[in-house]
Design an enzyme around this catalytic site. Structure first.
Site, PDB file in Angstrom:
ATOM      1  N   TYR A   1      45.873  43.771  36.855  1.00 14.19           N
ATOM      2  CA  TYR A   1      44.729  43.187  36.155  1.00 14.19           C
ATOM      3  C   TYR A   1      44.900  42.945  34.669  1.00 14.19           C
ATOM      4  O   TYR A   1      44.228  42.103  34.094  1.00 14.19           O
ATOM      5  CB  TYR A   1      43.448  43.989  36.378  1.00 14.19           C
ATOM      6  CG  TYR A   1      43.475  45.395  35.838  1.00 14.19           C
ATOM      7  CD1 TYR A   1      43.207  45.664  34.504  1.00 14.19           C
ATOM      8  CD2 TYR A   1      43.794  46.455  36.668  1.00 14.19           C
ATOM      9  CE1 TYR A   1      43.261  46.950  34.015  1.00 14.19           C
ATOM     10  CE2 TYR A   1      43.844  47.742  36.187  1.00 14.19           C
ATOM     11  CZ  TYR A   1      43.581  47.994  34.860  1.00 14.19           C
ATOM     12  OH  TYR A   1      43.633  49.261  34.390  1.00 14.19           O
TER      13      TYR A   1
ATOM     14  N   HIS B   1      41.287  50.492  41.663  1.00 16.28           N
ATOM     15  CA  HIS B   1      42.371  51.180  40.967  1.00 16.28           C
ATOM     16  C   HIS B   1      42.237  52.703  40.949  1.00 16.28           C
ATOM     17  O   HIS B   1      43.229  53.413  40.913  1.00 16.28           O
ATOM     18  CB  HIS B   1      42.484  50.659  39.543  1.00 16.28           C
ATOM     19  CG  HIS B   1      43.810  50.933  38.919  1.00 16.28           C
ATOM     20  ND1 HIS B   1      44.072  50.636  37.609  1.00 16.28           N
ATOM     21  CD2 HIS B   1      44.957  51.461  39.392  1.00 16.28           C
ATOM     22  CE1 HIS B   1      45.316  50.979  37.319  1.00 16.28           C
ATOM     23  NE2 HIS B   1      45.871  51.486  38.381  1.00 16.28           N
TER      24      HIS B   1
END
Length: 184
Positions: free
Chosen positions: A49, A104
């Site tokens: 990301y 995550h």
């Protein structure tokens, strides 16, 4: 690359070794490094990301067909963004469908793990990501998730090397016992 493919529990396959971009920063540097990784045969890019725009640019410029590269990224909660906004941003940056979208860390399941996972299931059901999974989830986190999941995580990306193996052994055993979450 000559590495094996991992069969995910949703029928998709994932190259077992990825080139990760998490620590590469932004700008031309990560673009060059992803291009280099692709040039030596990496076919799995894990953007994490932070620099998915750079990784996406390098992948697009590589000339590879979409079917020949696997793209993973993660929901991070960065800047207070929700799951839906985060994947929309990643899709815009990468300019291709995401092959594997992960939460995550369990702490990022802001309201609660079942609610966050339901949003991930929606992402898979609408085709924004081929597969969905988690990262850094422990046994208790997975048990909470699995109790309400309609779609099981395709992966749990964890830290695993010789120095942490003993500490991760119970989690590995949990994965084996439940036979649905490959370690990656």
């Amino acid at each position: 690359m000559p590495w094996d493919l991992i069969q995910l529990n949703d029928g998709n396959v994932m190259p077992s070794i990825a080139f990760g971009t998490w620590m590469l920063g932004n700008g031309q540097g990560p673009i060059d490094l992803v291009e280099q990784a692709i040039s030596v045969g990496f076919d799995h890019i894990d953007t994490a990301y932070r620099n998915d725009a750079e990784a996406g640019k390098a992948v697009r410029e590589s000339g590879l067909a979409r079917k020949d590269i696997f793209i993973a990224t993660k929901y991070s909660g960065s800047n207070g963004l929700d799951v839906e906004t985060s994947i929309a941003n990643s899709l815009e940056n990468v300019s291709w469908r995401i092959d594997l979208y992960l939460i995550h860390h369990p702490n990022l399941a802001k309201s609660d793990i079942p609610t966050a996972w339901a949003k991930m299931e929606s992402i898979k059901n609408t085709g924004l990501a081929k597969s969905i999974g988690v990262s850094n989830f422990g046994i208790n986190d997975l048990a909470i998730l699995l109790a309400s999941a309609k779609i099981r995580p395709a992966a749990n990306q964890i830290l695993l090397h010789s120095y942490v193996y003993v500490g991760q052994a119970p989690l590995l055993a949990y994965h084996v016992a439940h036979q649905e979450i490959p370690d990656w």
